[in-house]
Design an enzyme around this catalytic site. Structure first.
Site, PDB file in Angstrom:
ATOM      1  N   ASN A   1       0.837  -1.202   0.000  1.00 47.36           N
ATOM      2  CA  ASN A   1       0.000   0.000   0.000  1.00 47.36           C
ATOM      3  C   ASN A   1       0.870   1.249   0.000  1.00 47.36           C
ATOM      4  O   ASN A   1       2.065   1.198  -0.283  1.00 47.36           O
ATOM      5  CB  ASN A   1      -0.921  -0.005   1.223  1.00 47.36           C
ATOM      6  CG  ASN A   1      -0.130   0.078   2.521  1.00 47.36           C
ATOM      7  OD1 ASN A   1       0.892  -0.583   2.667  1.00 47.36           O
ATOM      8  ND2 ASN A   1      -0.579   0.892   3.459  1.00 47.36           N
TER       9      ASN A   1
ATOM     10  N   CYS B   1       2.095   2.842   2.452  1.00 47.04           N
ATOM     11  CA  CYS B   1       3.135   2.858   3.481  1.00 47.04           C
ATOM     12  C   CYS B   1       3.831   1.520   3.648  1.00 47.04           C
ATOM     13  O   CYS B   1       4.520   1.310   4.652  1.00 47.04           O
ATOM     14  CB  CYS B   1       2.546   3.325   4.809  1.00 47.04           C
ATOM     15  SG  CYS B   1       1.722   4.923   4.707  1.00 47.04           S
TER      16      CYS B   1
ATOM     17  N   GLU C   1       3.001  -1.497   4.518  1.00 42.30           N
ATOM     18  CA  GLU C   1       2.742  -2.469   5.582  1.00 42.30           C
ATOM     19  C   GLU C   1       1.589  -3.412   5.260  1.00 42.30           C
ATOM     20  O   GLU C   1       1.383  -4.395   5.979  1.00 42.30           O
ATOM     21  CB  GLU C   1       2.488  -1.765   6.924  1.00 42.30           C
ATOM     22  CG  GLU C   1       1.073  -1.252   7.143  1.00 42.30           C
ATOM     23  CD  GLU C   1       0.814   0.104   6.514  1.00 42.30           C
ATOM     24  OE1 GLU C   1      -0.187   0.751   6.864  1.00 42.30           O
ATOM     25  OE2 GLU C   1       1.622   0.509   5.665  1.00 42.30           O
TER      26      GLU C   1
END
Length: 993
Positions: A570, A572, A574
């Protein structure tokens, strides 16, 4: 050299608001004039460096840059009634010089200010205070009620150690002038406390309490329709009625769901703890004030406990016992034990409850899919969703287009449009739209993809605002370590590579290479794997992108591999969920505040279990309550029900138990704490499955086979087939009963854990971000809410215990850029415990991340820090991360010599202050010669040597390495450029928010 102000001469470039005024020391007011700042800074440089021709030219350029930075900082949040005190302006000038590493100039400037202050004090005649009038909102004047000001400030300092009202009142009085507005009066008190934070961190709480007083007046006056004020003590009895009035008004404005009024409000209001408004630091409350609280026509009317209760009620709205669950959720949020993600805080309990954090999409190779992706991105971003787009299926440059009998322009032009869509949809002004594009390393456009964030070249083929990430298969890194060739393909000719991973990918990839050799493929290109890897690392440092993420570990350990493929992460890095053109993956995030779950003796497992169980229930509720903006997201979320429970305040927890981050004890704590979170989260999801039913696609998942995240590590070990994989698989808990219960009862959620960056919610809770090391012990953080002095309170407490906290220590911390390394009187054990991010070898972060990763069914936002980057160091670090079994990495946060030492002071000032903390342990023996070596502990780099730049495409070495010897990325240092890697406190950066 002091900054004085007068009438600013007209200029065609003058954009300063005409109403911005400066309060002079005699109480008079004059227009803001940036030219005066320029003159003062120039004098400061000349006083230190002299005025020869060469120096003058250099100084002129620097002063222009610094003046622009100072003006931007001062006016970033300027409104129609903004007034700046002359001392406030000088503080920002001093700060700009320090942040620019012009330490000698800053020191001269500070000394000059002190001398002038003493001279003014000596010359000042004795006189009585001047009468001050305050201008009300209707324009009328009334005498200043100094007694109330004194009471509010006295209330703000009550119960806090080492703070007092006198310096706040004295500083506030200095900023007053006749005719000051009520808002400016409130701001003067807040600013008076803020300037004292660097001497005593508890003044951050004083500032927050003074801001809370301003907020109370704003909210109560708005709801009553007439000016209102209330002290914190009075709110203990006023909060229940206020909450009813707030709820009624918010519903009338169609901001809050009318169903919240059907709760038993007697029970709800009785559970509100007004005193918890006192628990905020200034950064936390200011962030909520600016971006989270409900408002109308610019007026905030949602107080902190109403905010938390609104969120809690929104999450409990479909519970059987709504009131009891709402109060349970409120307790967790308002005590900072757990914090939901930003979209949940923004939208829970509102008329559009889009509560999910992350959305992952796959873009297919046709125009309908591509333009549908733009529309989906816009709709998802509108309500604060972060986006990860998998663009690998789109055919490459030069590929044949059957419909038009033409050639494709490749994926890059489409990415440019995606970038502009993210900029256009900025989430209602609450935060910038944010997206990340992923591309697999075998895509024929990969080299152009690497250049997307460059500041040079054809701007139509650049994405200056969108993040990018490499989706790297294991086979590529095998080729890097074997110094072999790598072949780039167009996905329209090799479509199944997109869905393959592990050994199946490697076998099919080799088949396509053979087909290309036979002339059966039209679009392909061979490159040396090491050369491509070198360029990936070069661009990562020079532009901060693309990030390095690993395709095979994400898929081989995915519990949902029976129903799809993880094609990207995604925004970020994670989240690792399956995507197709028919399903948009959705994840719902929240984070445990680890600091609230430790004591000096260690982890409080009983409290942690209670928090995790409630948190998992809250996150599961999000899925059913959620407002879905596109059907593909709704379908996916209801089928699989993934959630992502993470953590924050990891470094704070280490401070509390007295363990340095660069130590084996810290790595073990990362392991143990994540093991407990994993155990409790999986157990909670199983309990919910028993209560509410399994998620739809449970059968066939790894869960259904009794393969938990710790067990899935063996799948990765098997797939690597002897390649070096240095992972720890030990455990401390008895997992057998839980494993059996998962098999028989099932899981409510396909995925339960992911460690997000927590940039903003950690600010709210007053702890360090996620699993991040501390950036500096004293620094100024910039975000969308302004600039904030941040002092490490744990360090201050330790220094106070040893009698070392004083003005000299504050000055030293400023001079040494927030580092203890060169402050002789600080003991070595404190230097090790409070070592800052760039003083810690990133190997420790990777080791801790590897220990966590074995317990997590998704991934973690793992930033890596490197003080003096070189090709060899980056090569070793990222291959080490791969060998340690990490699924993804996030930002590279780099600090090079040119950042530490500015050109005006080269060789004379501004040294990087590395400490000799506990050395990194030796790398374990590698199973075979090609294993990546552990990065060696980095000594303090020399800041005075000039360093050459790495070229965009570095030439291959003259001779090939000896057989079985690891090829090395050129061991040359990078030159830091503006915007290179990550600034850490960039107000426009999603990770810094």
């Amino acid at each position: 050299m002091s900054v004085e102000t007068g009438q600013r001469p007209p200029s065609s470039s003058d954009t300063t608001p005409a109403t911005v005024r400066v309060i002079r020391r005699d109480g008079s007011v004059s227009p803001f004039d940036a030219n005066k700042i320029s003159v003062a800074v120039t004098k400061a440089f000349l006083a230190v460096e002299g005025g020869d021709a060469a120096a003058s030219s250099r100084i002129h350029h620097l002063v222009k840059e610094l003046t622009e930075q100072i003006e931007t900082t001062l006016l970033r949040h300027a409104g129609p009634e903004t007034a700046l005190h002359i001392e406030q302006i000088q503080d920002i000038v001093e700060l700009a010089l320090m942040r620019g590493e012009h330490h000698k100039v800053a020191r001269a400037y500070v000394l000059y200010r002190e001398e002038r202050a003493k001279a003014r004090e000596a010359e000042k005649p004795a006189s009585s205070d001047v009468a001050i009038s305050v201008k009300a909102a209707d324009g009328s004047l009334r005498p200043l009620d100094w007694a109330r000001v004194s009471h509010v400030v006295g209330e703000a300092v009550a119960g806090l150690e080492d703070v007092s009202a006198e310096p706040v009142l004295a500083e506030a009085k200095r900023n007053l002038y006749d005719g000051i507005s009520a808002d400016e009066l409130a701001l003067a008190q807040i600013m008076a406390a803020r300037v004292l934070v660097e001497q005593e961190p508890n003044y951050s709480y004083v500032s927050a309490r003074l801001l809370a007083d301003k907020l109370r007046g704003e909210a109560l006056s708005y709801l009553a329709g007439v000016p209102q004020q209330a002290s914190q003590d009075e709110m203990t009895t006023r909060y229940p009625q206020y909450f009813r009035d707030y709820l009624k008004r918010a519903i009338e404005l169609e901001l809050v769901n009318a169903e919240l009024q059907t709760f038993d409000l007697d029970k709800i209001t009785a559970a509100i703890h007004a005193e918890r408004d006192l628990d905020f630091g200034f950064l936390g409350l200011q962030t909520l004030y600016d971006r989270y609280f409900q408002h109308h026509d610019g007026v905030r009317f949602e107080l902190p406990q109403a905010f938390f209760m609104r969120v809690a009620m929104g999450l409990a709205i479909r519970e059987d016992d709504r009131e009891a669950r709402a109060i349970e959720f409120y307790e967790l949020l308002s005590t900072f034990h757990f914090m939901a993600s930003t979209p949940t805080l923004f939208n829970s309990g509102t008329t559009r409850p889009q509560l999910s954090s992350c959305f992952l999409t796959t873009v297919d190779d046709d125009l309908d899919s591509i333009f549908q992706a733009y529309k989906n991105n816009a709709l998802l971003a509108k309500y604060s969703g972060g986006l990860g787009n998998d663009w690998t299926p789109v055919r490459g440059l030069g590929a044949h287009i059957k419909g038009t009998n033409g050639q494709s322009q490749g994926v890059v032009p489409f990415l440019k449009i995606a970038n502009d869509t993210a900029v256009a949809v900025n989430q209602g002004g609450k935060r910038k739209g944010a997206a990340c594009a992923y591309l697999e390393t075998w895509h024929v456009d990969i080299e152009e993809f690497l250049d997307l964030r460059k500041n040079t070249g054809d701007d139509r083929r650049r994405t200056h605002d969108m993040n990018t990430a490499n989706w790297v298969p294991d086979e590529f890194l095998r080729r890097v370590e074997a110094d072999a060739q790598w072949t780039l393909f167009s996905p329209n000719e090799t479509p199944d590579l997109h869905d393959l991973y592990g050994n199946a990918f490697a076998e099919r990839y080799r088949e396509y290479e053979a087909a290309a050799e036979r002339g059966e493929l039209k679009v392909f290109r061979k490159v040396r794997a090491v050369d491509l890897w070198r360029r990936m690392l070069t661009m990562l440092f020079e532009t901060g992108h693309p990030w390095i993420t690993f395709k095979d570990p994400c898929n081989l350990r995915s519990p949902q591999q029976h129903v799809g493929v993880v094609h990207s992460s995604n925004l970020c890095t994670e989240i690792t969920l399956n995507t197709t053109t028919d399903e948009v993956a959705v994840c719902n995030l929240g984070s445990v505040n680890l600091l609230k779950h430790v004591t000096p003796e260690g982890l409080d497992t009983q409290r942690l279990e209670k928090t995790v169980r409630t948190a998992v229930r809250m996150l599961d509720n999000v899925i059913d309550i959620n407002f879905y903006t596109i059907p593909e997201a709704r379908r996916s979320n209801l089928r699989h029900r993934p959630i992502g429970l993470g953590l924050m305040g990891f470094q704070d927890a280490l401070f509390e138990i007295g363990v340095p981050l660069s130590s084996n004890e810290a790595v073990q704590f990362a392991d143990t704490s994540m093991e407990h979170i994993s155990y409790y989260a999986i157990s909670a999801s199983t309990d919910l499955a028993e209560e509410r039913g399994q998620y739809q696609t449970f059968e066939g998942s790894l869960w259904s086979k009794g393969i938990l995240p710790i067990d899935s590590m063996q799948l990765l070990i098997d797939a690597r087939q002897g390649d070096a994989l240095d992972v720890d698989t030990s455990s401390t808990l008895d997992w057998a009963p839980l494993r059996e219960r998962v098999k028989t009862v099932g899981m409510r959620n396909s995925n339960v854990m992911a460690i997000a960056p927590t940039a903003t919610i950690s600010n709210i809770c007053g702890v360090g971000q996620s699993i991040e090391p501390l950036f500096q012990n004293l620094f100024v953080k910039s975000n969308m809410s302004g600039d904030f002095t941040v002092v490490n309170p744990h360090l201050v407490r330790s220094l106070k215990e040893r009698g070392l906290w004083d003005e000299v220590m504050v000055s030293d911390l400023k001079y040494f850029d927030g580092s203890l390394g060169q402050i002789d009187r600080v003991p070595d054990d404190l230097k090790a415990l409070y070592a800052t991010a760039f003083e810690i070898e990133s190997k420790w972060l990777v080791d801790a991340g590897s220990r966590r990763q074995k317990w997590i069914d998704q991934a973690q936002s793992l930033n890596l820090y490197i003080a003096a980057p070189s090709g060899r160091k980056l090569d070793e670090l990222y291959r080490y991360a791969w060998h340690k079994g990490l699924k993804t990495t996030y930002y590279l946060r780099a600090r090079s010599a040119t950042h530490v030492e500015k050109s005006t002071l080269r060789g004379t000032d501004g040294k990087l202050n590395a400490v000799s903390a506990t050395p990194a342990p030796a790398a374990p023996a590698s199973p075979k010669p090609a294993a990546a070596p552990a990065p060696a502990a980095s000594p303090a780099p020399s800041a005075s040597a000039a360093v050459p730049a790495v070229p965009v495409t570095a030439p291959a070495p003259a001779a090939k390495p000896e057989p079985k010897e690891m090829p090395k990325v050129s061991d040359v240092d990078f030159v830091a450029t503006e915007g290179a890697a990550c600034r850490i406190d960039d107000p426009d950066c999603e990770a810094c928010q």
